[in-house]
Write a protein that holds these residues in place. Structure first.
Motif, PDB file in Angstrom:
ATOM      1  N   CYS A 173     -10.541  27.032  41.190  1.00 44.98           N
ATOM      2  CA  CYS A 173     -10.599  25.669  40.678  1.00 44.98           C
ATOM      3  C   CYS A 173     -11.469  24.829  41.606  1.00 44.98           C
ATOM      4  N   LEU A 174     -12.637  24.422  41.087  1.00 43.42           N
ATOM      5  CA  LEU A 174     -13.535  23.550  41.845  1.00 43.42           C
ATOM      6  C   LEU A 174     -13.146  22.103  41.545  1.00 43.42           C
ATOM      7  N   ALA A 175     -12.435  21.515  42.470  1.00 42.67           N
ATOM      8  CA  ALA A 175     -11.982  20.131  42.323  1.00 42.67           C
ATOM      9  C   ALA A 175     -12.172  19.421  43.653  1.00 42.67           C
ATOM     10  N   ASP A 176     -12.187  18.105  43.606  1.00 44.88           N
ATOM     11  CA  ASP A 176     -12.255  17.282  44.816  1.00 44.88           C
ATOM     12  C   ASP A 176     -13.461  17.636  45.691  1.00 44.88           C
ATOM     13  N   GLY A 231     -11.958  20.880  38.065  1.00 40.51           N
ATOM     14  CA  GLY A 231     -10.682  20.169  38.068  1.00 40.51           C
ATOM     15  C   GLY A 231     -10.713  18.706  38.436  1.00 40.51           C
ATOM     16  N   GLY A 232     -11.870  18.053  38.337  1.00 43.54           N
ATOM     17  CA  GLY A 232     -11.909  16.619  38.573  1.00 43.54           C
ATOM     18  C   GLY A 232     -12.271  16.216  39.986  1.00 43.54           C
ATOM     19  N   LEU A 287     -14.713  27.756  32.749  1.00 44.63           N
ATOM     20  CA  LEU A 287     -13.691  27.984  31.717  1.00 44.63           C
ATOM     21  C   LEU A 287     -13.242  26.697  31.039  1.00 44.63           C
ATOM     22  N   CYS A 288     -13.068  25.644  31.800  1.00 48.50           N
ATOM     23  CA  CYS A 288     -12.668  24.363  31.223  1.00 48.50           C
ATOM     24  C   CYS A 288     -12.988  23.254  32.209  1.00 48.50           C
ATOM     25  N   ILE A 289     -13.004  22.010  31.714  1.00 48.30           N
ATOM     26  CA  ILE A 289     -13.385  20.853  32.521  1.00 48.30           C
ATOM     27  C   ILE A 289     -12.404  19.717  32.247  1.00 48.30           C
ATOM     28  N   VAL A 290     -11.819  19.161  33.322  1.00 50.70           N
ATOM     29  CA  VAL A 290     -10.956  17.981  33.189  1.00 50.70           C
ATOM     30  C   VAL A 290     -11.423  16.930  34.197  1.00 50.70           C
ATOM     31  N   CYS A 339      -4.183  23.098  33.216  1.00 57.60           N
ATOM     32  CA  CYS A 339      -5.109  22.506  34.183  1.00 57.60           C
ATOM     33  C   CYS A 339      -5.048  20.978  34.094  1.00 57.60           C
ATOM     34  N   ASN A 340      -4.838  20.359  35.219  1.00 56.37           N
ATOM     35  CA  ASN A 340      -4.786  18.903  35.305  1.00 56.37           C
ATOM     36  C   ASN A 340      -5.320  18.519  36.675  1.00 56.37           C
TER      37      ASN A 340
END
Length: 268
Positions: free
Chosen positions: A29-32, A63-64, A104-107, A166-167
């Motif tokens: 998860c690529l987030a932050d 992941g945002g 896979l998905c984007i939030v 995913c959130n």
């Protein structure tokens, strides 16, 4: 009491059929990433993206808080940003383009959402459009279904399915326990196999088991759930240092989904 419509009683997820090449599938998860913030570690971001590109069985969830998007009333200092919000969007799209087929998905995250609240522009949706991935963009939370693998012990071939909630996540306080409690609470929303969030910049994972009721069989079977909180690319400084927050770890968890039996592990 008003009747619920069928749409309100169902949550249609994102289905992805994957050729796993006979091997386990890895998800990160690529987030932050906070692109644009002076403390954003570009070297780490490059390493993460390259790891997805180089490993044919590694995929990414966006992941945002990919962009920092500081504005006048935010905690981040808008005057110290390395890039303007529009430039952050361009940079983010440029960095992610080489792995667009493995996203896979984007939030969205709270940093992008403050632009939405201020001027009505959804930066994350614009990023998805730039990458031509609007079909895997969710404006709030995503329910992802991954189909792959072959059970060599079955009499007839069958595909394994993993469900991932995913959130971006939300505040959980400063203590590790409170952050993990906030993560665990997502299991009260949907009965997924795996829950992936960010926001708190705390790389962590744990499992729990529950008995899942199967009404058609008059029984309940043990169901294992995996909870993963991802990391941040930020170095120490800025409002985190001023506010006395603990330095964030840059070790992003990698989720491994087995291709022969329903089994999940995490490497930090």
């Amino acid at each position: 009491m008003p009747q619920r419509t069928p749409a309100e009683r169902k949550w249609t997820g994102i289905r992805r059929d994957i050729d796993c090449h006979g091997q386990p599938v890895e998800v990160i998860c690529l987030a932050d990433l906070h692109i644009g913030d002076p403390g954003s570690n570009q070297k780490k971001i490059d390493e993460l993206i390259q790891s997805v590109k180089d490993n044919e069985n590694r995929y990414a969830i966006l992941g945002g808080d990919l962009m920092n998007t500081a504005i006048a009333n935010s905690k981040s200092d808008s005057y110290s940003e390395r890039l303007k919000p529009s430039e952050q969007l361009e940079r983010c799209a440029e960095l992610l383009a080489p792995i667009r087929d493995k996203i896979l998905c984007i939030v969205p995250g709270n940093h992008e959402e403050r632009i939405t609240r201020s001027v009505g522009v959804d930066m994350t949706q614009m990023l998805a459009r730039e990458l031509e991935l609007e079909d895997v963009f969710c404006s709030d939370a995503a329910l992802l279904f991954l189909h792959f693998g072959l059970d060599k012990y079955a009499h007839t071939p069958r595909t394994l399915t993993y469900s991932i909630y995913c959130n971006h996540g939300r505040g959980g306080g400063r203590k590790v326990g409170s952050k993990l409690s906030a993560l665990q609470e997502y299991a009260m929303i949907v009965d997924a196999d795996c829950f992936v969030v960010g926001h708190t910049h705390l790389p962590a994972s744990f499992k729990q088991s529950v008995f899942k009721v199967r009404n058609s069989q008059d029984m309940a079977s043990l169901h294992e759930q995996l909870f993963v909180n991802t990391a941040s690319s930020l170095t120490y400084g800025g409002y985190g240092k001023r506010g006395g927050y603990q330095p964030a770890s840059n070790s992003y968890p990698v989720i491994t989904l087995d291709n022969t039996e329903h089994h999940m592990t995490v490497t930090l």
